[in-house]
Enzyme design. Structure first.
Site, PDB file in Angstrom:
ATOM      1  N   PRO A 264     -93.930  22.345  23.684  1.00 29.79           N
ATOM      2  CA  PRO A 264     -95.139  22.418  22.856  1.00 29.79           C
ATOM      3  C   PRO A 264     -95.615  23.847  22.616  1.00 29.79           C
ATOM      4  CG  PRO A 264     -95.389  20.754  24.572  1.00 29.79           C
ATOM      5  CD  PRO A 264     -94.144  21.516  24.891  1.00 29.79           C
TER       6      PRO A 264
ATOM      7  N   GLU B  16     -92.409  17.499  34.391  1.00 30.51           N
ATOM      8  CA  GLU B  16     -93.535  18.401  34.140  1.00 30.51           C
ATOM      9  C   GLU B  16     -93.095  19.682  33.434  1.00 30.51           C
ATOM     10  OE1 GLU B  16     -97.593  19.179  34.162  1.00 30.51           O
ATOM     11  OE2 GLU B  16     -96.490  17.375  34.722  1.00 30.51           O
TER      12      GLU B  16
ATOM     13  N   ARG C 221     -78.100  17.200   7.451  1.00 31.67           N
ATOM     14  CA  ARG C 221     -78.199  16.798   6.044  1.00 31.67           C
ATOM     15  C   ARG C 221     -78.071  17.978   5.093  1.00 31.67           C
ATOM     16  NH1 ARG C 221     -82.825  16.680   3.386  1.00 31.67           N
ATOM     17  NH2 ARG C 221     -82.506  14.578   2.592  1.00 31.67           N
TER      18      ARG C 221
ATOM     19  N   ASP D  70     -86.370  18.243  -1.810  1.00 31.89           N
ATOM     20  CA  ASP D  70     -87.157  17.728  -0.694  1.00 31.89           C
ATOM     21  C   ASP D  70     -88.451  18.514  -0.522  1.00 31.89           C
ATOM     22  OD1 ASP D  70     -85.280  15.837  -0.090  1.00 31.89           O
ATOM     23  OD2 ASP D  70     -84.300  17.027   1.465  1.00 31.89           O
TER      24      ASP D  70
END
Length: 267
Positions: free
Chosen positions: A101, A128, A166, A181
């Protein structure tokens, strides 16, 4: 292009190799994926890869020694396969990417950068966290999917692999598909429609395909799509409009259209 994944749960990656359009990237050989189960590099009868954190606190921390053994095996295998030497002319060392994160947000710019390279080693943490000493020694880039927490790095790794796969030649049936896209030109994608031309509603009315898309006039269709893309982006992600403006990707016609919307994202 080769990706090596260090993970406690290699079975999570099997569907990615076997279904969907990205399967073509692996079947065609443009993308290679090698899975490295971390417990194969743990010692003792219990194949332990984690322990309690120093200083106390909840959760367990992944230990550095099994990770370093796994990474050493990955580096050795990549070097052997590529025929790398130690001197000048050796292939570039694949970056080690850790999913966290606290990392750089995964966006299309980073996906394009990775898709143009020779691959990477993906580290999927659990519990953790990972002993910071291993991260400090070895990790080249930390990547995040967004401001939320997942149980491990496998889902972010799959997202990255899917996005990179892709973009490989021959994966999408139409090579121009990914160019339209969202985020490819810095904006969100426009709406799309298919058959039937009229879709009945519960109240007896119909929702029809916009007339311009049935006109056959390629210039008007292109402008309609551009304006819808601009409108959706301005209403939902004004930051992308500002970024496109700063990068000089908006034409005078684009700016006139944005001003007609009378939104805060327009000057």
């Amino acid at each position: 292009m080769r990706f090596d994944v260090i993970t406690l749960f290699p079975e999570l990656f099997a569907p990615h190799l076997e279904v969907g359009v990205t399967r073509r990237a692996y079947a065609g050989g443009s993308l290679q994926l090698k899975l490295w189960p971390l417990r194969d590099f743990a010692e003792g009868n219990y194949r332990r890869v984690d322990d309690r954190p120093f200083g106390g606190g909840p959760g367990m921390v992944m230990m550095a020694p099994p990770l370093e053994r796994a990474l050493s095996a990955v580096r050795g295998a990549r070097a052997q396969e590529a025929g790398e030497g130690e001197g000048e002319g050796a292939a570039p060392r694949a970056p080690l990417i850790h999913f966290s994160p606290t990392g750089r947000k995964l966006d299309q710019a980073l996906v394009r950068e990775l898709a143009a390279g020779s691959g990477a080693v993906l580290l999927c943490g659990r519990y953790e966290g990972i002993d910071q000493r291993f991260l400090d020694r070895h990790v080249d880039l930390e990547v995040s999917l967004g401001d939320f927490v997942l149980s491990g790095g496998e889902l972010p790794a799959l997202a990255l692999l899917d996005a990179v796969a892709r973009l490989q030649p021959g994966v999408l049936q139409d090579a121009a598909s990914h160019q339209q896209d969202s985020f490819e030109d810095g904006l969100l994608d426009c709406p799309h429609y298919s058959r039937p031309e009229q879709l009945p509603r519960a109240d007896g009315g119909v929702d029809a395909v916009p007339d311009v898309l049935l006109s056959g006039h390629h210039g008007r269709i292109a402008r309609w799509r551009r304006e819808r893309s601009l409108e959706i982006t301005a209403r939902r992600r004004a930051d992308l409009i500002e970024a496109a403006r700063a990068a000089g990707r908006l034409s005078k016609e684009d700016e006139r259209f944005l001003r007609s919307l009378k939104l805060d994202a327009t000057p």
